[in-house]
Design an enzyme around this catalytic site. Structure first.
Site, PDB file in Angstrom:
ATOM      1  N   HIS A 138       0.062  24.412   7.326  1.00 32.37           N
ATOM      2  CA  HIS A 138      -0.009  23.795   6.407  1.00 32.37           C
ATOM      3  C   HIS A 138      -0.090  24.832   5.152  1.00 32.37           C
ATOM      4  CE1 HIS A 138      -0.696  20.055   8.391  1.00 32.37           C
ATOM      5  NE2 HIS A 138      -2.018  19.651   8.419  1.00 32.37           N
ATOM      6  N   SER A 146       3.273  19.097  12.100  1.00 32.29           N
ATOM      7  CA  SER A 146       2.247  18.856  13.017  1.00 32.29           C
ATOM      8  C   SER A 146       0.987  18.294  12.926  1.00 32.29           C
ATOM      9  CB  SER A 146       2.143  20.151  13.678  1.00 32.29           C
ATOM     10  OG  SER A 146       1.820  20.876  12.278  1.00 32.29           O
ATOM     11  N   ARG A 162     -17.739  14.376  13.640  1.00 32.68           N
ATOM     12  CA  ARG A 162     -17.715  15.272  12.659  1.00 32.68           C
ATOM     13  C   ARG A 162     -18.726  14.719  11.279  1.00 32.68           C
ATOM     14  NH1 ARG A 162     -10.983  15.845  11.370  1.00 32.68           N
ATOM     15  NH2 ARG A 162     -10.622  16.887  12.787  1.00 32.68           N
ATOM     16  N   ARG A 192       1.726  14.654   2.099  1.00 37.32           N
ATOM     17  CA  ARG A 192       2.884  15.675   4.109  1.00 37.32           C
ATOM     18  C   ARG A 192       4.264  14.938   3.408  1.00 37.32           C
ATOM     19  NH1 ARG A 192       0.687  15.929   8.920  1.00 37.32           N
ATOM     20  NH2 ARG A 192       0.148  13.605   8.691  1.00 37.32           N
ATOM     21  N   ALA A 206       0.382  18.020  21.373  1.00 36.94           N
ATOM     22  CA  ALA A 206       0.906  19.251  20.563  1.00 36.94           C
ATOM     23  C   ALA A 206      -0.638  20.800  20.485  1.00 36.94           C
ATOM     24  CB  ALA A 206       0.515  18.641  19.335  1.00 36.94           C
ATOM     25  N   CYS A 228      -7.856  19.985   9.782  1.00 42.15           N
ATOM     26  CA  CYS A 228      -7.122  20.676  10.096  1.00 42.15           C
ATOM     27  C   CYS A 228      -7.220  21.457   8.175  1.00 42.15           C
ATOM     28  CB  CYS A 228      -5.854  20.673  10.474  1.00 42.15           C
ATOM     29  SG  CYS A 228      -5.096  19.496   9.624  1.00 42.15           S
ATOM     30  N   ARG A 283       0.288   7.711  31.239  1.00 42.81           N
ATOM     31  CA  ARG A 283       1.105   7.767  31.192  1.00 42.81           C
ATOM     32  C   ARG A 283       1.914   9.627  31.970  1.00 42.81           C
ATOM     33  NH1 ARG A 283      -0.079   5.328  26.355  1.00 42.81           N
ATOM     34  NH2 ARG A 283      -0.492   7.789  25.516  1.00 42.81           N
ATOM     35  N   GLN A 288       0.781  18.953   3.735  1.00 39.74           N
ATOM     36  CA  GLN A 288       0.590  18.972   5.314  1.00 39.74           C
ATOM     37  C   GLN A 288       2.034  18.814   5.482  1.00 39.74           C
ATOM     38  OE1 GLN A 288      -3.852  16.980   3.900  1.00 39.74           O
ATOM     39  NE2 GLN A 288      -2.699  17.041   6.030  1.00 39.74           N
ATOM     40  N   LYS A 344     -12.070  14.067   3.875  1.00 38.64           N
ATOM     41  CA  LYS A 344     -12.149  14.602   5.315  1.00 38.64           C
ATOM     42  C   LYS A 344     -12.415  15.811   4.687  1.00 38.64           C
ATOM     43  CE  LYS A 344      -9.939  12.012   8.832  1.00 38.64           C
ATOM     44  NZ  LYS A 344      -8.846  11.918   9.815  1.00 38.64           N
TER      45      LYS A 344
HETATM   46  P1  A2P Z   1      -0.149  11.107  26.361  1.00 36.20           P
HETATM   47  O1  A2P Z   1       0.820  12.373  27.181  1.00 36.20           O
HETATM   48  O2  A2P Z   1      -0.026  10.861  28.276  1.00 36.20           O
HETATM   49  O3  A2P Z   1       0.430  10.717  25.487  1.00 36.20           O
HETATM   50  P2  A2P Z   1      -0.399  14.240  20.292  1.00 36.20           P
HETATM   51  O4  A2P Z   1      -1.943  14.620  19.640  1.00 36.20           O
HETATM   52  O5  A2P Z   1       0.769  15.687  20.270  1.00 36.20           O
HETATM   53  O6  A2P Z   1      -0.060  12.901  19.962  1.00 36.20           O
HETATM   54  O7  A2P Z   1      -1.174  14.464  21.428  1.00 36.20           O
HETATM   55  C1  A2P Z   1      -2.704  13.279  22.176  1.00 36.20           C
HETATM   56  C2  A2P Z   1      -2.741  13.523  23.799  1.00 36.20           C
HETATM   57  O8  A2P Z   1      -3.936  12.727  23.950  1.00 36.20           O
HETATM   58  C3  A2P Z   1      -1.710  13.638  24.742  1.00 36.20           C
HETATM   59  O9  A2P Z   1      -2.327  14.729  25.615  1.00 36.20           O
HETATM   60  C4  A2P Z   1      -2.191  12.245  24.810  1.00 36.20           C
HETATM   61  O10 A2P Z   1      -1.287  12.252  25.910  1.00 36.20           O
HETATM   62  C5  A2P Z   1      -3.398  12.269  23.963  1.00 36.20           C
HETATM   63  N1  A2P Z   1      -3.413  10.810  25.019  1.00 36.20           N
HETATM   64  C6  A2P Z   1      -3.096   9.568  24.128  1.00 36.20           C
HETATM   65  N2  A2P Z   1      -4.437   8.557  24.371  1.00 36.20           N
HETATM   66  C7  A2P Z   1      -5.117   8.939  24.946  1.00 36.20           C
HETATM   67  C8  A2P Z   1      -5.964   8.029  26.211  1.00 36.20           C
HETATM   68  N3  A2P Z   1      -6.552   6.919  26.056  1.00 36.20           N
HETATM   69  N4  A2P Z   1      -6.398   8.238  26.845  1.00 36.20           N
HETATM   70  C9  A2P Z   1      -6.460   9.821  27.427  1.00 36.20           C
HETATM   71  N5  A2P Z   1      -5.390  10.982  26.863  1.00 36.20           N
HETATM   72  C10 A2P Z   1      -4.889  10.208  26.375  1.00 36.20           C
END
Ligand code: A2P
Length: 349
Positions: free
Chosen positions: A246, A163, A104, A239, A18, A133, A44, A160, A217
């Site tokens: 938010h 998102s 942080r 939430r 996102a 955020c 993935r 919140q 936080k």
């Molecule tokens: P992917 O789409 O391949 O899982 P969100 O906060 O919206 O869930 O998005 C998380 C982001 O972090 C996505 O782009 C996700 O990729 C990426 N991500 C999650 N785990 C890993 C990882 N182990 N290595 C690299 N990117 C990651």
């Protein structure tokens, strides 16, 4: 890789998420000076294509090789991914602007909201952290007031949106709403309980004092950003079934009484905030109006009836924009414009 004539080699780690999606939009919208843009995510997503300035860029699986020659990494792939790759990124000579909570509170890492403490970015040692955020939204709204009249105590309650838990959580709320309207049982994967037609206290671990991680936080990060280590803050984070943006109800006690008209003027003159108040129409900030906006919307500024030095206010801000991606891109713009990008003496994470 996408080659453009000028300037900086940028990588987005978590480009399919996102915040990652918003980072891409903002780099395009604000015409960030890019020499190249690399999109990284988990294996993935490798091979999937994302459009940027009319061209399709292939997403790559993150690897050490991927950071070679990169100047700035905008990371938004979760804390464990940031921790896993930070040293590699710094050793590759890049600056990591990290959206996760991993660094942080590390005293070596500046925690920056450009409207509040831009100067902190200069001392970075390879990582600059993007705050939480809700903390960013509150900081942008309260700093203009703090500059006029020192704050003694903040009591905040947050509302919140989904998102904040990422793209999958936003999809989950829509599915839950549909399931409930169809008379079916809603599925819960990203959240512990159904969020559609419901709300619950933020589902992060709770400490021995009864505060959850999200609430702490807000306390600790605001103190660090404002450079006020003893500032008294208490937060309740909730939430709510809003998709994006938010909201926060904030009670502020100042050292001295703060005239409401003066507070409104301070908000009106500040960067990054917009006063939204139509008292006759009972129209004040709403998440649907804040969604997609860069500014934090502030309104309902009023005298606290219970305290002569207290004010009440209400704000809404786009969690994905100012609460995350926009703040990160502003940090990148700041560092580039001030020529603070390269380390004076590189230090490992
Ligand atoms: P992917 O789409 O391949 O899982 P969100 O906060 O919206 O869930 O998005 C998380 C982001 O972090 C996505 O782009 C996700 O990729 C990426 N991500 C999650 N785990 C890993 C990882 N182990 N290595 C690299 N990117 C990651």
């Amino acid at each position: 890789m996408f080659n453009l004539p000028d300037s900086y080699n940028v990588a987005i780690l978590g480009a399919t998420g996102a915040v990652g999606t918003e980072l891409l939009q903002l780099l395009e919208e604000r015409d960030f000076p890019l020499k190249s843009l690399k999109l990284l995510a988990s294996p993935r997503s490798a091979g999937s294509k994302i459009n940027f300035k009319g061209q399709a860029i292939a997403v790559e699986a993150v690897s050490a090789e991927a950071f070679k020659g990169i100047d700035i990494v905008l990371a938004s792939a979760g804390g464990s991914t940031s921790k896993q790759w930070a040293t590699t990124i710094i050793e590759a000579g890049a600056l990591m602007i990290d959206n996760s909570s991993a660094f942080r509170m590390d005293s070596r890492v500046p925690l920056v909201v450009p409207e509040v403490n831009p100067e902190a970015a200069e001392s970075h040692q390879g990582i600059i952290a993007n705050p939480n955020c809700t903390t960013i939204l509150m900081s942008v709204a309260l700093w203009p007031l703090q500059r006029v009249q020192p704050i003694k105590r903040i009591i905040v309650a947050t509302y919140q949106s989904a998102s904040g838990a990422g793209a999958r959580a936003m999809a989950e709320v829509k599915q839950q709403a549909q399931a409930i309207l169809n008379g079916e049982k809603p599925l819960t994967e990203s959240f512990p309980y159904p969020l559609a037609f419901n709300l619950f206290p933020h589902n992060t671990p709770i400490n021995e004092q009864g505060y959850c991680e999200e609430e702490m936080k807000m306390v600790n990060e605001t103190r660090k950003i404002f450079n006020l280590p003893d500032l008294r803050i208490s937060a309740t984070c909730i939430r709510v079934p809003v998709l994006r943006a938010h909201s926060e109800a904030i009670n502020i006690e100042f050292e001295q009484p703060f005239d409401v008209a003066e507070a409104r003027e301070a908000i009106e003159q500040a960067q990054g905030v917009q006063l939204v108040e139509d008292w006759n129409a009972n129209y004040f900030p709403m998440p649907i109006d804040a969604s997609g906006e860069n500014d934090v919307l502030v309104g309902r500024i009023r005298q606290d009836l219970s305290h002569p030095s207290g004010l009440e206010l209400w704000l809404c801000g786009d969690q994905i924009r100012k609460g995350a991606a926009l703040n990160a891109v502003q940090i990148a713009e700041l560092v580039v414009s001030k020529q603070w990008l390269k380390l004076k003496s590189p230090v490992a994470a």
